[in-house]
Write a protein that holds these residues in place. Structure first.
Motif, PDB file in Angstrom:
ATOM      1  N   GLU A 142       0.840  -1.207   0.000  1.00  0.00           N
ATOM      2  CA  GLU A 142       0.000   0.000   0.000  1.00  0.00           C
ATOM      3  C   GLU A 142       0.876   1.260   0.000  1.00  0.00           C
ATOM      4  N   SER A 143       0.675   2.119  -0.983  1.00  0.00           N
ATOM      5  CA  SER A 143       1.531   3.287  -1.156  1.00  0.00           C
ATOM      6  C   SER A 143       0.868   4.224  -2.165  1.00  0.00           C
ATOM      7  N   PRO A 144       1.406   5.434  -2.341  1.00  0.00           N
ATOM      8  CA  PRO A 144       0.836   6.329  -3.367  1.00  0.00           C
ATOM      9  C   PRO A 144       0.756   5.657  -4.741  1.00  0.00           C
ATOM     10  N   LEU A 145       1.753   4.801  -5.002  1.00  0.00           N
ATOM     11  CA  LEU A 145       1.795   4.140  -6.310  1.00  0.00           C
ATOM     12  C   LEU A 145       0.616   3.175  -6.495  1.00  0.00           C
TER      13      LEU A 145
ATOM     14  N   THR B 206      12.695   8.651   0.005  1.00  0.00           N
ATOM     15  CA  THR B 206      11.675   9.220  -0.877  1.00  0.00           C
ATOM     16  C   THR B 206      11.017   8.128  -1.723  1.00  0.00           C
ATOM     17  N   LEU B 207      11.858   7.239  -2.269  1.00  0.00           N
ATOM     18  CA  LEU B 207      11.294   6.150  -3.081  1.00  0.00           C
ATOM     19  C   LEU B 207      10.380   5.282  -2.230  1.00  0.00           C
ATOM     20  N   ARG B 209       8.653   6.220   0.293  1.00  0.00           N
ATOM     21  CA  ARG B 209       7.395   6.913   0.562  1.00  0.00           C
ATOM     22  C   ARG B 209       6.429   6.737  -0.620  1.00  0.00           C
ATOM     23  N   ILE B 210       6.980   6.732  -1.830  1.00  0.00           N
ATOM     24  CA  ILE B 210       6.129   6.628  -3.017  1.00  0.00           C
ATOM     25  C   ILE B 210       5.665   5.194  -3.264  1.00  0.00           C
ATOM     26  N   THR B 211       6.550   4.251  -3.031  1.00  0.00           N
ATOM     27  CA  THR B 211       6.236   2.871  -3.441  1.00  0.00           C
ATOM     28  C   THR B 211       5.892   1.954  -2.270  1.00  0.00           C
ATOM     29  N   GLY B 212       6.114   2.418  -1.058  1.00  0.00           N
ATOM     30  CA  GLY B 212       5.841   1.568   0.105  1.00  0.00           C
ATOM     31  C   GLY B 212       7.080   0.790   0.504  1.00  0.00           C
ATOM     32  N   ILE B 216      10.521  -1.854  -1.337  1.00  0.00           N
ATOM     33  CA  ILE B 216      11.958  -1.640  -1.123  1.00  0.00           C
ATOM     34  C   ILE B 216      12.549  -2.876  -0.436  1.00  0.00           C
TER      35      ILE B 216
END
Lengths: 287, 390
Positions: A142-145, B206-207, B209-212, B216
């Motif tokens: 779950e994330s912005p993506l 940052t990555l 935060r965007i992808t969860g 990562i």
């Protein structure tokens, strides 16, 4: 299709997700509009994307501090990350379409389009593009993506969204188109609009193909014209055979477009647009 | 180098071209021709539409080498002097086989194969299909079973992906970069970690935060499992590059004469030159012959025809002849313009052009393939019923 809709008074946006961008030339514009978006013909706007640039723009929109965003875009980590993340760039491209669709993005200051047309890549790559939202939901937590992917998936599955399958009346393309139609409907769970069969020869050679020129064949011009007639007639027969096969197997409305004998691409587009307009927006069986 | 010599002497022929120009058919036709002439040949395709199967007489394509029946060839009027095999690549499967080969233990292999990222990555990494095509090519050449391998490639929209594939693979597995992805998850206290952390943390955060964080973590797991395998991969990618640069390898470009296809072919041609790959021939498919030879203007020809036919044929036949002649002539002129554009863009004089006429039926069997092969070899018998091309 865009020209047909625009001629009927609609405001149409066409999205070309990859370079080279051919739409401006086909519609008579001298060059793609600046910054990859703008009006290309009366009633038609274009959004010409480059997945790398779209991805970098998305990142900038997500990172508030500009200096950090710029550093990220240039960093090797980011570049490797984009290469590793399955379908990320494609998702961002579809995300752009979704933003326009939801009225959150304007194209050169214009919004509220009546129809958005995405010129998807050929079969294999096209399927890959359309399955990206689901792939993203499977791959990322779950994330912005994933929220973006969910919205894109909703757009693709909306009642007003259709996938039109375009083919030629030849053996391999028809096989491929029928397979694509099935994948789109059964596997991807999207609505199929029409199966459009393009480039059908008109029956111009029929009368002459059955005629025997006899001794007149000695004249190379008559022999040439007769060859042309038999060529057109044989091509038409072959196409009709595959058209019948497509008609028997498809579950979508079938639409036919003629082969336009012209060396001028813009003339070809205008002719096809007129034909599409004649068949009407109802997209009923037309051949 | 002329086509005849290429099929006689080269070990690898790479057929490139945009989608829908008959590239797969051309690759199959060349392979068939070579086998008939006595070279043990394999045609490798990565075309996802599995087009070759029908033409070569298979019910379906399998991801293993399939022998084209000699009986079938004889029934098509061919007398093969050597065997022809065909195969479609299973991209995911090929990638798995490489992991299997380089993994230091079954545990590591399973860890990679079960990694969620890997499962999606093996099919979607930019250029992975292309890279795998070349890997398979490398395998087959190494085994030495074939005199000639003809490689069909993905459409030119991915030209760079294709030519760059080995380098990208090496770049992708660049340890100095991969380390960044490991930072958040490897044991703290290793020498140099703090230094690394300072550089990459902001970017990673940052990555994330965007992808969860899950992704990562997956990426980190994946790269950790890969540790120790980089070298094998990199060496292999370097061998693949060597194979493409080998004097036994040659590139051909398949196109049609339409403006779009020609532009893409020219683009690929320029890239091949940039990469210094050996290139010999443009095979231009679906060229329409003009029914009126070299005549450029139609009106005078049509006027003469009308007059001559006035009393010899019913009006409907005359109109049909004129309309058909005009249609085919228009296409021939369009093709002529496309070919002129191609010749103008090509700087090397020794480049060869082979024109294949537009047929009025599908190529879906061995006879059709043999006819295409004959046209590429400029055999008159293959095109005797067709007015001469430009």
């Amino acid at each position: 299709m865009a020209q047909a809709l625009a001629a009927a008074g609609a405001r149409v946006l066409v999205v070309e997700p990859n370079a080279p961008h051919r739409l401006p030339g086909l519609l008579g514009a001298a060059a793609p509009p600046p910054e990859g978006q703008g009006q290309v013909a009366p009633g038609i706007w274009g959004l010409f994307l480059d997945p790398e640039i779209a991805m970098a723009a998305y990142l900038r929109s997500q990172v508030r501090v500009r200096a950090i965003a710029e550093r990220m875009v240039r960093s090797k980590i980011y570049q490797r990350f984009v290469a590793a993340a399955p379908g990320l760039k494609e998702l961002i491209v579809l995300g752009k379409v979704m933003m326009v669709y939801r009225g959150r993005h304007q194209v050169a200051g214009v919004g509220g389009f009546d129809q958005v047309i995405l010129d998807a890549p050929a079969t294999g790559h096209g399927v890959q593009l359309l399955r990206v939202p689901r792939l993203t939901l499977d791959t990322f937590g779950e994330s912005p993506l994933t929220r973006e992917a969910r919205r894109v998936q909703e757009m693709l599955q909306a009642e007003s969204t259709f996938v039109d399958v375009v083919t030629l009346a030849e053996e391999m393309p028809v096989n491929e188109a029928l397979e694509l139609e099935k994948t789109t409907r059964d596997l991807l769970d999207f609505q199929v609009g029409s199966l459009i069969v393009n480039g059908l020869c008109p029956p111009i050679g029929e009368a002459a193909a059955a005629w025997d020129p006899g001794e007149l064949r000695a004249d190379p011009r008559i022999a040439g014209a007769h060859y042309a007639a038999t060529w057109c007639d044989a091509r038409r027969r072959m196409q009709q055979q595959h058209l019948r096969r497509a008609r028997a197997a498809t579950r979508a409305p079938l639409e036919c477009l003629p082969f336009v004998f012209s060396a001028d691409e813009r003339e070809v587009v205008a002719h096809l647009a007129a034909q599409l307009r004649a068949t009407g927006a109802s997209r009923r069986e037309a051949c | 180098m002329r086509m005849e010599r290429i099929l006689r002497e080269k070990r690898v022929v790479v057929c490139c071209g945009s989608g829908g120009v008959g590239k797969t058919t051309t690759a199959a036709a060349l392979a068939l021709r070579a086998a008939v002439d006595g070279r043990r040949t394999l045609v490798l395709t990565i075309d996802p539409a599995k087009r070759l199967a029908n033409a070569l007489g298979f019910d379906e394509f399998r991801h293993e080498e399939q022998l084209v029946s000699a009986d079938l060839m004889r029934r098509a009027g061919l007398e093969p002097k050597a065997e022809l095999r065909a195969m479609m690549l299973d991209v995911g499967g090929t990638f798995d086989a490489i992991i299997d080969r380089y993994a230091p233990s079954p545990e590591v292999r399973d860890r990679i194969l079960q990694n969620k990222l890997y499962r999606n990555l093996s099919a979607t990494l930019a250029g992975s299909q292309e890279y795998m095509a070349m890997e398979k090519l490398y395998d087959r050449v190494g085994e030495g079973e074939y005199d000639l391998i003809v490689l069909d490639t993905p459409p030119t929209r991915n030209a760079l992906d294709f030519l760059d594939a080995p380098r990208r693979m090496v770049d992708f597995l660049d340890e100095s970069v991969l380390k960044w992805f490991l930072i958040p998850y490897v044991a703290a206290g290793k020498m140099g970690l703090n230094l690394l952390r300072r550089g990459g943390e902001v970017i990673l955060r940052t990555l994330e935060r965007i992808t969860g964080s899950e992704f990562i973590r997956d990426i980190s797991d994946f790269f950790q499992a890969f540790e120790g395998m980089y070298e094998g991969f990199r060496d292999r990618a370097a061998h693949v590059v060597n194979l493409l640069e080998d004097p036994g390898t040659i590139f051909l470009l398949v196109t049609s004469p339409t403006a779009v296809a020609i532009d893409e072919a020219v683009y690929f041609y320029q890239k091949l030159r940039e990469y210094n790959f050996a290139f010999s021939t443009f095979i231009v498919n679906r060229v329409h012959p003009s029914p009126y030879g070299d005549a450029i203007a139609l009106d005078p020809v049509e006027a003469v025809l009308r007059e001559k036919l006035q009393e010899e044929a019913p009006p409907a036949v005359v109109e049909s002849l004129l309309a058909s002649g005009r249609a085919l002539h228009t296409l021939a002129m369009r093709d002529r313009a496309g070919l002129a554009r191609l010749r103008e863009a090509v700087v090397e004089e020794e480049v060869d052009y082979r024109l294949v006429p537009a047929l009025n039926e599908d190529v879906h069997d061995l006879q059709g393939l043999a006819q295409i092969g004959g046209a590429i070899m400029r055999e008159q018998s293959a095109t005797s019923a067709i007015p001469p091309l430009l």
